[in-house]
Design a protein around this motif. Structure first.
Motif: not given
Length: 278
Positions: A31-57
């Motif tokens: 519940d608390t070790q954010t980057w430790e969990n990311v390292h274990k999973a091998g991926v950093l998951r980023c929530g992507a809601a579309i709004a140019a120019p911040y996030v585009m698809r």
């Protein structure tokens, strides 16, 4: 009888000791070790809601772009040494997705007191505020600087989209200029182009795109700032301070070096090129 009482007391002490031991144990790392969990999973998951120019698809390829996307990718690959994964979502679900563990970070969220009750924020990667667009050759502003008072004068007309944050912010700050409330961005831009309005007041990222595409336009960031808010990454409120500090240090360095400004311009140029190709 004495032995019976002694056994009961002794048993109670054992239970109490066990309970205290459990209470004193650190919270589960899941519940608390954010980057430790990311390292274990091998991926950093980023929530992507579309709004140019911040996030585009790109609709055809499904590929993500935009300057928050580039920051997420760079932080994942070059700081955490993992892959970046972008999870399609809506703005309404960004905070809920963090709370439910669907992604590790939400991109490009305005830092507001209400959201701060639900999520933790990084330092701002950029700032949201209201900027002003003027015709660079307008004689009314030949001696104007960036102070809002230079533009708040009788005989000056400011176009805003009715009911927006820009409308609210400008209405509260302007005392002498005249407001022209219009239904949308096309109407406000046409008012500036036709010189029916001297100024277009809108979100700085939206105005920046228009200024990049039109050389006759000058963009002004007024002082004092209007409706200024930080635009940041959002993470779980359980994120350890040292993990958040690592992200903050990365963003602070990227911003101070001018790299984020370059990413903003690249994303804006991409949008303009796409518009011209249509």
């Amino acid at each position: 009888m004495a032995r019976s009482i002694s056994r009961k007391v002794g048993g109670g002490m054992v239970c109490l000791t066990a309970a205290l031991t459990l209470l004193m144990q650190p919270a589960a790392h899941a519940d608390t070790q954010t980057w430790e969990n990311v390292h274990k999973a091998g991926v950093l998951r980023c929530g992507a809601a579309i709004a140019a120019p911040y996030v585009m698809r790109d609709a055809a390829s499904g590929q993500y772009s935009g300057y928050f996307v580039e920051l997420c990718r760079d932080f994942a690959e070059n700081v955490l040494k993992v892959k970046a994964q972008f999870v399609d979502t809506s703005w309404d679900n960004q905070v809920a997705g963090i709370q439910s563990g669907k992604w590790d970070m939400a991109m490009a969220l305005n830092m507001t007191p209400e959201r701060a009750k639900a999520v933790a924020f990084s330092v701002p990667a950029t700032d949201y505020q209201i900027s002003l667009l003027i015709n660079a050759k307008n004689p009314k502003f030949s001696a104007a600087g960036s102070n809002l008072a230079d533009f708040d004068k009788p005989g000056v007309t400011i176009a805003v989209i009715s009911g927006t944050a820009a409308d609210k912010a400008v209405s509260g700050a302007i005392k002498q200029a005249t407001l022209m409330r219009l239904p949308g961005s096309d109407e406000t831009r046409m008012a500036l182009m036709s010189k029916r309005a001297d100024i277009l007041a809108d979100a700085n990222d939206t105005n920046h795109l228009f200024a990049m595409a039109n050389s006759w336009v000058k963009e002004v960031t007024p002082v004092p700032a209007l409706a200024k808010q930080g635009v940041s990454f959002a993470l779980s409120r359980e994120t350890p301070a040292e993990d958040l500090a690592q992200l903050d240090a990365y963003l602070t360095e990227r911003r101070a070096s001018g790299e984020i400004d370059k990413l903003v311009d690249q994303a804006s140029a991409q949008i303009i090129a796409g518009q011209k190709a249509q």
